[in-house]
Design an enzyme around this catalytic site. Structure first.
Site, PDB file in Angstrom:
ATOM      1  N   ASP A 405      76.520  58.910 -45.537  1.00  0.00           N
ATOM      2  CA  ASP A 405      76.645  58.512 -46.939  1.00  0.00           C
ATOM      3  C   ASP A 405      76.466  59.747 -47.826  1.00  0.00           C
ATOM      4  O   ASP A 405      76.063  60.817 -47.342  1.00  0.00           O
ATOM      5  CB  ASP A 405      75.567  57.469 -47.248  1.00  0.00           C
ATOM      6  CG  ASP A 405      75.801  56.742 -48.560  1.00  0.00           C
ATOM      7  OD1 ASP A 405      76.931  56.780 -49.073  1.00  0.00           O
ATOM      8  OD2 ASP A 405      74.842  56.126 -49.060  1.00  0.00           O
ATOM      9  N   GLU A 408      80.208  63.181 -50.451  1.00  0.00           N
ATOM     10  CA  GLU A 408      81.344  63.657 -51.271  1.00  0.00           C
ATOM     11  C   GLU A 408      81.353  65.187 -51.462  1.00  0.00           C
ATOM     12  O   GLU A 408      82.455  65.729 -51.572  1.00  0.00           O
ATOM     13  CB  GLU A 408      81.337  62.942 -52.628  1.00  0.00           C
ATOM     14  CG  GLU A 408      81.733  61.479 -52.564  1.00  0.00           C
ATOM     15  CD  GLU A 408      80.657  60.592 -51.942  1.00  0.00           C
ATOM     16  OE1 GLU A 408      81.016  59.585 -51.314  1.00  0.00           O
ATOM     17  OE2 GLU A 408      79.459  60.927 -52.056  1.00  0.00           O
ATOM     18  N   ASP A 483      80.138  51.808 -53.462  1.00  0.00           N
ATOM     19  CA  ASP A 483      79.198  50.975 -54.218  1.00  0.00           C
ATOM     20  C   ASP A 483      79.921  50.049 -55.184  1.00  0.00           C
ATOM     21  O   ASP A 483      80.043  50.314 -56.390  1.00  0.00           O
ATOM     22  CB  ASP A 483      78.215  51.858 -54.985  1.00  0.00           C
ATOM     23  CG  ASP A 483      77.333  52.677 -54.054  1.00  0.00           C
ATOM     24  OD1 ASP A 483      77.242  52.325 -52.871  1.00  0.00           O
ATOM     25  OD2 ASP A 483      76.740  53.663 -54.519  1.00  0.00           O
TER      26      ASP A 483
END
Length: 799
Positions: A405, A408, A483
């Protein structure tokens, strides 16, 4: 002295006339007077690469997106110089390159224009960073539609939209919000019943305008790098998608438990809470294969550590969960806490593995542990090291899978939400700034994770999940759409995102069922489960700030509905597993939008809700509250209502009943749908028979069932079972033939075949050309029989 300020910033520049040309095997080169180079590579008769450079020089040719196993080779190639153009012809397309300006026109062999430059390639010098902003402008053909584009929260048809690719932590994103978590710069164009695709392989920030600014133009451009794109000609959408998927690669088969139902939350802790959740699943007999541990299992959010207060003996807990049929999945983020007492941080420091700023100091950013540094995953040495870090977690502790997670990378408390653009990266020996590496950073992290998990789970198959991705990331892992929010709008968004991702070569995908942010009511949760069980990756995940979101959190009525649909998913696991096999073997997306299924029907071009799960099950979720049914479009063919066996003629929009415990679900006529018994987890029961639901069709239909040992690699050595069935229905008889391949022997001996929609009463049954008694087949008039799995032909004869 410079007096003309216009020369200080030069705007759009264009190629001028061709002065040189060369043909070398599969490559054709052109050079213009003002220094533009064009390299055209014929990879296949219908797959062509276009690569442009300025100042008479190409950059080093390197891409993270392209699979090392891509199949290339063409049948025909002719290059001819004419008065005003050069012509490059294959057995599928004709490419014309204009001599005066390098503009491209691509036609089929009948002369129909498939894709055509308007301004074509042009560029703008970037005086802030160096290099060029590279641009391409194409003609939008009459009636043209656009699909693909990866993870976009927009209508499946992108006509009139502008999208961007800069992987971004987008908490609680909304409809049409740009950009999101993934960069997949690939799209499909469709006009005049002919489809083509374009993959713009550029890892800088990229942008696409699908007739948004001007209705007759389609453009794509990037903040740097090369104008480097691949063109795929169909003419079917399926051919385009399969070619792109072959170019960028497919994963290995996952273990079947990875296709089961998964439960997650931010966060389940301490150990007693994890055990309570697991026990409730088993007590309520709701199937579940995996439980996830979010960041709170760690010691101060330090990756590869455990909080000994919350989890005093993680190995024992993981072993006990496994005894009850639960796999344990742990989260690992990229940011390593700056802590001189933290061994993994020290290892990275000693080996110079952290990303650096332009002037030399390490890049720092705030994430969950506080101030962190970030490994440069574009460095192969860093990836090798990162893979070794999973040994203790997997080989010693027994963790079954890993979830990457925040990759990015997401950075807190900065306006850009990510690393500074001047951060330097190795980029596998092609040093660059974060402007170029940003979109592939998460991809390379999960690549390293995949290599580590695969090594330490061997001889079983790995399971890895990522949030950030670039084209080609599907080779390493599953993904989810980040999300989202517990709203009806996000239920619609999840549906279109899954279809779009599957059409963009990335099929192992799912959403946070029920929504990550905020909390759904029982009706929304039930409707989302009804959609989510038909997505390749099926997981409930939610923020702990917004209440409980387990299947039993919304009262008995909803619990029973949720159980019913999760059980249906477990029944359909052999069908889903077969769809995954088709995906990795032939690039067939596991979910298909209606336009993919029937591009000739213009009614499908703007449909968003209906989709095919695999190739023979039609699904249409209910996406509005207080609904007892909905209108939906049934595509061409005939379809059986799953709940009633009513046969429906396609090509029409119709009202379908859908009370809270049902959604519109149809089976293609002629389909043979394999089913397992309901299990609380994959492998709970030894299979004693395989149920196959056969849906009568007057005519022919082919079906496939793929099986293997479910979690090892023997299938790569022929240890699989591939059953090809051919059904032939006539007004008074039905013939089913089986052709089997592979050396795997299943545990069951018999098929239990249930016939649906037979237009006749069975008078006689032949198995392998011999008449057999009804008693031996356990046939008692309910249109179900039991036969040996080794049968080669069944012949039903009506009265």
């Amino acid at each position: 002295m410079i007096t003309n300020t216009e020369v200080e910033k030069r705007g759009n520049q264009f190629p001028n006339n061709i002065i040189d040309f060369k043909h070398d095997n599969e490559k054709v080169y052109f050079t213009t007077q003002n220094g533009v180079l064009l390299e055209i590579t014929i990879l296949r008769d219908s797959m062509v690469r276009f690569r442009y450079a300025t100042e008479f020089a190409f950059e080093p040719d390197f891409s993270y997106a392209i699979s090392s196993e891509v199949n290339t080779g063409y049948n025909e190639l002719e290059v001819e110089e004419k008065d005003t153009s050069f012509t490059i012809a294959t057995s599928k397309v004709v490419i014309r390159v204009a001599k005066k300006n390098l503009k491209i026109t691509i036609s089929d062999l009948e002369g129909n224009i498939i894709n055509q430059d308007d301004n074509g390639f042009h560029w703008e010098e970037n005086f802030d960073y160096g290099g060029n902003v590279v641009k391409m402008t194409k003609v939008t053909q009459s009636g043209e539609s656009f699909y693909g584009g990866g993870d976009k929260a927009s209508h499946t048809n992108l006509k009139g939209k502008r999208i961007s690719n800069w992987v971004t932590d987008s908490y609680a994103y909304g409809k049409d919000q740009e950009p999101l978590y993934k960069s997949i710069p690939f799209y499909i164009g469709l006009h005049n019943e002919k489809a083509y695709g374009i993959f713009f392989d550029n890892s800088f920030g990229t942008y696409f305008d699908f007739a948004h600014e001007r209705r007759n133009l389609t453009s794509f451009w990037a903040d740097g790098g090369e104008m480097n794109y691949y063109f795929f000609y169909g003419p079917k959408i399926s051919q385009v998608v399969e070619a792109y998927t072959d170019l960028t690669g497919v994963p290995e088969l996952p273990p079947m438990w990875a296709l089961g139902f998964h439960q997650s939350k931010w966060s389940y802790y301490p150990e007693s809470k994890v055990k309570e959740v697991a026990k409730t699943f088993r007590d309520l007999k709701i199937p579940c294969d995996a439980i996830y541990l979010d960041i709170d299992y760690m010691d101060g959010f330090r990756c590869f550590t455990w909080d000994n207060q919350k989890f005093p003996d993680p190995k024992r807990m993981i072993d006990e969960l496994e005894e009850d049929g639960f796999k344990t999945i742990t989260m690992i983020d990229p940011g390593l806490k700056i802590d001189r007492e933290y061994d993994i941080y020290q290892q990275a420091m000693e080996n110079d593995f952290f990303c650096k700023r332009a002037d030399g100091p390490h890049f720092k950013g705030k994430v969950w542990p506080g101030e962190c540094k970030f490994p440069d995953f574009t460095n192969p040495k860093v990836r090798e090291w990162w893979a070794t870090l999973y040994k203790e977690m997997i080989a010693d502790m027994g963790v079954h899978g890993v979830w990457n997670d925040m990759n990015e990378p997401a950075i807190m408390e900065v306006p850009t939400k990510t690393a500074n653009l001047d951060v330097r990266h190795d980029y596998d020996g092609h040093p660059c700034s974060h402007r170029k590496a940003h979109n592939v950073y998460g991809m390379q992290m999960v690549r390293a994770t995949y290599n580590g998990v695969k090594k330490y789970t061997f001889p079983k198959r790995p399971f890895v999940l990522t949030r950030a991705a670039y084209s080609g990331t599907q080779r390493y892992c599953a993904t989810w759409t980040g999300d989202n929010v517990a709203t009806w709008e996000h239920l619609w968004i999840a549906n279109v995102q899954m279809q779009r991702m599957c059409m963009s070569g990335y099929s192992f995908v799912g959403s946070d069922i029920g929504g990550f942010a905020e909390q759904p009511n029982g009706e929304l949760f039930a409707r989302w489960i009804q959609l989510g069980v038909f997505h390749p990756f099926c997981r409930v995940h939610s923020s702990g700030d917004h209440g409980d979101q387990e299947p039993w959190s919304f009262g008995e009525e909803v619990t029973n509905i949720v159980r019913k649909f999760i059980e249906l998913r477990y029944e359909l696991l052999p069908y889903l597993y077969t769809a995954f096999y088709k995906y990795i073997e032939n690039g067939v997306p596991m979910l298909q939008s209606l336009v993919y299924y029937d591009q000739a029907d213009t009614q499908t071009h703007f449909r968003t809700d209906e989709f095919l799960f695999g190739e023979q099950i039609l699904v249409c979720p209910v996406q509005e509250p207080n609904s007892q049914g909905r209108r939906m479009y049934v595509p061409k063919g005939k379809w059986y209502n799953y709940w009633t066996d009513e046969l429906v003629e396609g090509g029409v929009e119709k009202w379908v009943s859908a009370p809270l415990d049902r959604i519109p679900l149809f089976i293609k006529e002629g389909a043979m749908i394999p089913k397992y018994p309901v299990q609380q987890y994959v492998g709970e029961k030894k299979l004693t028979e395989l149920k196959i639901d056969v849906y009568f069709k007057e005519g022919k239909e082919d079906s496939v069932i793929y099986e293997d040992q479910l979690e090892g690699f023997d299938y790569k050595k022929g240890r699989y079972s591939l059953r090809n069935f051919r059904l032939l229905g006539k007004p008074n008889e039905l013939i089913i033939q089986q052709f089997k391949d592979g050396s795997f022997t299943t545990t069951y001996e018999n098929f239990k075949i249930q016939f649906h929609g037979l237009p006749f009463k069975i008078k006689e049954i032949e198995v392998d050309n011999e008449v057999v008694s009804f008693e031996s087949l356990k046939f008692n008039g309910n249109n179900a029989i039991e036969v040996s799995k080794d049968m080669t032909a069944i012949h039903l004869i009506g009265e």
